[in-house]
Design a protein around this motif. Structure first.
Motif, short mmCIF file in Angstrom:
data_model
loop_
_atom_site.label_atom_id
_atom_site.label_comp_id
_atom_site.label_asym_id
_atom_site.label_seq_id
_atom_site.Cartn_x
_atom_site.Cartn_y
_atom_site.Cartn_z
N ASN A 18 29.04 38.75 65.56
CA ASN A 18 28.52 39.13 66.88
C ASN A 18 28.46 38.02 67.93
O ASN A 18 28.02 38.28 69.04
CB ASN A 18 27.13 39.73 66.71
N SER A 19 28.81 36.81 67.56
CA SER A 19 28.70 35.72 68.54
C SER A 19 29.55 34.54 68.08
O SER A 19 30.06 34.53 66.95
CB SER A 19 27.25 35.25 68.66
N GLY A 20 29.65 33.55 68.93
CA GLY A 20 30.42 32.36 68.60
C GLY A 20 29.79 31.55 67.49
O GLY A 20 30.48 31.09 66.57
N ALA A 21 28.48 31.35 67.56
CA ALA A 21 27.80 30.59 66.52
C ALA A 21 27.98 31.28 65.17
O ALA A 21 28.26 30.63 64.15
CB ALA A 21 26.31 30.45 66.84
N GLU A 22 27.86 32.59 65.16
CA GLU A 22 28.04 33.34 63.91
C GLU A 22 29.46 33.23 63.39
O GLU A 22 29.68 33.19 62.17
CB GLU A 22 27.75 34.83 64.15
N SER A 49 31.69 17.63 70.87
CA SER A 49 32.00 19.05 70.66
C SER A 49 30.80 19.95 70.92
O SER A 49 29.66 19.48 71.01
CB SER A 49 32.47 19.27 69.22
N PHE A 50 31.06 21.24 71.02
CA PHE A 50 29.99 22.25 71.06
C PHE A 50 30.42 23.42 70.18
O PHE A 50 31.48 23.99 70.37
CB PHE A 50 29.73 22.76 72.48
N HIS A 51 29.55 23.75 69.19
CA HIS A 51 29.91 24.83 68.27
C HIS A 51 28.85 25.91 68.13
O HIS A 51 29.01 26.82 67.30
CB HIS A 51 30.26 24.25 66.90
N GLY A 52 27.75 25.83 68.90
CA GLY A 52 26.75 26.89 68.83
C GLY A 52 25.36 26.36 68.60
O GLY A 52 25.15 25.14 68.53
N ARG A 53 24.40 27.28 68.49
CA ARG A 53 22.99 26.90 68.50
C ARG A 53 22.23 27.25 67.21
O ARG A 53 21.01 27.12 67.19
CB ARG A 53 22.29 27.61 69.66
N LEU A 96 37.31 21.78 65.11
CA LEU A 96 37.37 21.25 66.48
C LEU A 96 37.84 22.32 67.46
O LEU A 96 38.41 23.34 67.06
CB LEU A 96 38.30 20.04 66.54
N GLU A 97 37.57 22.05 68.73
CA GLU A 97 38.02 22.93 69.80
C GLU A 97 39.39 22.44 70.30
O GLU A 97 39.58 21.25 70.48
CB GLU A 97 37.05 22.87 70.98
N PRO A 98 40.35 23.36 70.55
CA PRO A 98 41.65 22.96 71.09
C PRO A 98 41.53 22.27 72.45
O PRO A 98 42.40 21.48 72.83
CB PRO A 98 42.41 24.27 71.20
N ALA A 144 35.28 22.30 75.63
CA ALA A 144 34.91 23.00 76.87
C ALA A 144 33.54 22.55 77.38
O ALA A 144 33.45 21.88 78.42
CB ALA A 144 34.96 24.50 76.63
N GLU A 145 32.48 22.90 76.63
CA GLU A 145 31.13 22.52 77.08
C GLU A 145 31.01 21.00 77.23
O GLU A 145 30.23 20.51 78.04
CB GLU A 145 30.06 23.02 76.09
N GLY A 146 31.77 20.27 76.43
CA GLY A 146 31.73 18.81 76.46
C GLY A 146 32.33 18.19 77.72
O GLY A 146 32.26 16.97 77.90
N PHE A 189 39.98 25.89 63.98
CA PHE A 189 39.95 25.75 65.43
C PHE A 189 38.87 26.66 65.98
O PHE A 189 38.87 27.87 65.71
CB PHE A 189 41.31 26.13 66.05
N ASP A 190 37.95 26.07 66.72
CA ASP A 190 36.92 26.85 67.40
C ASP A 190 37.54 27.32 68.72
O ASP A 190 37.63 26.56 69.68
CB ASP A 190 35.68 25.99 67.63
N GLU A 191 37.99 28.58 68.72
CA GLU A 191 38.64 29.17 69.91
C GLU A 191 37.66 30.06 70.66
O GLU A 191 38.07 30.96 71.41
CB GLU A 191 39.87 29.99 69.48
N VAL A 192 36.36 29.83 70.44
CA VAL A 192 35.36 30.69 71.07
C VAL A 192 35.51 30.69 72.59
O VAL A 192 35.40 31.74 73.23
CB VAL A 192 33.94 30.27 70.64
N GLN A 193 35.79 29.52 73.16
CA GLN A 193 35.95 29.47 74.62
C GLN A 193 37.41 29.47 75.05
O GLN A 193 37.77 30.05 76.06
CB GLN A 193 35.24 28.24 75.20
N THR A 194 38.27 28.81 74.28
CA THR A 194 39.68 28.68 74.67
C THR A 194 40.52 29.91 74.33
O THR A 194 41.63 30.05 74.84
CB THR A 194 40.31 27.45 73.98
C1 LIG Z 1 29.99 29.25 73.58
C2 LIG Z 1 30.58 28.54 72.44
C3 LIG Z 1 30.06 28.69 71.13
C4 LIG Z 1 28.82 29.48 70.84
O1 LIG Z 1 28.98 30.83 71.11
P1 LIG Z 1 27.69 31.79 71.15
O2 LIG Z 1 28.26 33.15 71.33
O3 LIG Z 1 26.83 31.33 72.29
O4 LIG Z 1 26.99 31.62 69.85
C5 LIG Z 1 30.73 28.07 70.10
N1 LIG Z 1 31.82 27.32 70.32
C6 LIG Z 1 32.33 27.15 71.56
C7 LIG Z 1 33.58 26.32 71.73
C8 LIG Z 1 31.72 27.73 72.66
O5 LIG Z 1 32.21 27.54 73.89
#
Ligand SMILES: *Cc1c(COP(=O)(O)O)cnc(C)c1O
Length: 412
Positions: free
Chosen positions: A111-115, A146-150, A199-201, A204-206, A232-237
């Motif tokens: 349901n989310s990026g962190a998950e 990096s940023f990978h969630g909370r 890692l993120e490709p 983004a948040e960084g 690859f954390d493609e949550v944002q990319t």
């Molecule tokens: C936003 C983001 C997350 C976290 O996603 P949430 O849906 O807020 O949990 C993880 N990784 C990256 C690269 C993000 O930009």
């Protein structure tokens, strides 16, 4: 119809109520959004905003996209939730839409990026411990900045100290290496203690940090040589943000696992991981054991209907080509601003519609002034103004945004 004065009062009353009922974890701007249309948002007071944030890289099709709205309305009247005790048609079709458009052979929904990142980490640990019989391979390697969630695990692997403070003790066995530094990655991976490298490709948040050419390929080779899962954390990319469907396509390198969320549902919460056949074994059910990973809401009909629609509309309406074209226009206009305001601006960075304008000082004041002038942008990495608009954005929209930003920069 209420007068504008009454609307302003309604908005102020809502913000006052928020102050007494909401947990004060966020730092919201003093506005309550009421409705959106394309790249425009209107708050409760009636004020119009040009939206260059798309809900933090989420609303890929813009606000109130007619096709997404219609499909969701239809799905809402049909079926919302049944749980994963049964197969779900929309989930199967969404997984197929992802596998047809990526390296992934199999998909798991949450349901989310962190998950999604949690699922990827669990997959990597269990792949090494159970599939490969290597219980010593606990280490998770991540990158500085990096940023990978909370969640507790994802803040532990987020390479920014400020997100971790006050939450220890966190997940142990995490190693941080500088982003873009292959020698540092080699030194840690060669010990064969790591289960995965995440890692993120593009970070983004960084601060919209594009990796040096050859970095992702170098990591791919190192992970192959050491049997380390490359995530690859493609949550944002992902989902078209960079002008290609997945951020890693810029480098022509595929991971073992990718996490997705943000734009995947076009505004409906959804997360997912896509995995190669080999990596997917890490979360495969084994007779006699418990289900290794699960989510009550994961892959529900509504969210999956959204994901299939978003992927289809991106393709049918040529939105990747649009993101590339409009992204280049942002780059050009950002570079003009850098020329014009060398005392405040450093450079333009990014790919497609993930763009950063790096400033010499904190970007917060500019971000606030832009909102007052009707332009929504966000801040990444403290000093970078981020444009991450919907994939339907036009060059005219960008010109309007740049005109506002220019006027704000002129009076700093
Ligand atoms: C936003 C983001 C997350 C976290 O996603 P949430 O849906 O807020 O949990 C993880 N990784 C990256 C690269 C993000 O930009």
């Amino acid at each position: 119809m209420a007068t504008n004065e009454e609307n302003v009062q309604t908005q102020n009353a809502l913000i006052e109520t928020a102050g007494s009922v909401l947990l004060k974890n966020y730092l919201q701007q003093p506005t309550v959004m009421a409705r959106g249309q394309g790249v425009e948002l209107f708050d409760v007071s009636g004020k119009r905003f040009l939206d260059m944030t798309a809900g933090i890289s989420v609303c890929a099709l813009g606000h109130a996209h007619p096709e997404l709205s219609a499909r969701l309305a239809e799905q809402t009247g049909k079926l919302l939730h049944t749980s994963n005790l049964y197969f779900i048609e929309e989930q199967i079709l969404a997984a197929q839409a992802i596998t047809e458009r990526s390296f992934a052979d199999r998909v798991y929904f949450c349901n989310s990026g962190a998950e999604a990142n949690e699922a990827a980490l669990k997959l990597a640990r269990r792949y090494q411990h159970v599939v490969k019989g290597a219980p010593e391979r606990n280490l998770i390697v991540s990158t500085e900045g990096s940023f990978h969630g909370r969640s507790i695990a994802t803040v532990a692997i987020t390479g920014q100290e400020k997100y971790r403070q006050g939450f220890g003790p966190l997940l142990e066995d995490v190693a941080m290496v500088p982003y873009g530094d292959l020698a540092a990655a080699k030194a840690v991976l060669e010990k064969r203690q790591a289960c995965c490298f995440i890692l993120e490709p593009i970070q983004a948040e960084g601060g919209i940090i594009v990796p040096p050419a050859g970095y992702l390929q170098g990591l791919r080779d190192l992970c192959d040589a050491t049997d380390t899962i490359l995530i690859f954390d493609e949550v944002q990319t992902g989902v078209g943000r960079t002008g290609k469907l997945w951020g890693h396509e810029w480098d022509g390198v595929v991971p073992d696992v990718m996490s997705m969320a943000k734009a995947l549902g076009g505004g409906v919460p959804i997360g997912a991981i896509g995995a190669s056949e080999k990596a997917a074994e890490g979360l495969t059910f084994r007779e006699g054991g418990a289900v290794p990973h699960a989510s009550t809401f994961g892959g529900n009909p509504l969210a999956c209907c959204a994901a299939s629609t978003v992927l289809r509309v991106i393709e049918e309406q040529g939105l990747l080509a649009n993101a590339l074209l409009v992204g280049e226009h942002i780059e050009k206009r950002f570079n003009e601003l850098v020329q014009k305001y060398p005392e405040s601006l450093v450079e333009s960075r990014g790919r497609g519609l993930l763009r950063g304008l790096a400033m010499k000082s904190p970007a917060g004041p500019t971000y606030k002034r832009c909102r007052e002038e009707g332009l929504l942008v966000s801040v990444a990495g403290g000093t970078v103004l981020r444009f991450a608009p919907a994939l339907i954005t036009t060059t005219d929209n960008i010109d309007e945004a740049i005109a506002i930003l220019d006027s704000v920069l002129a009076t700093r």
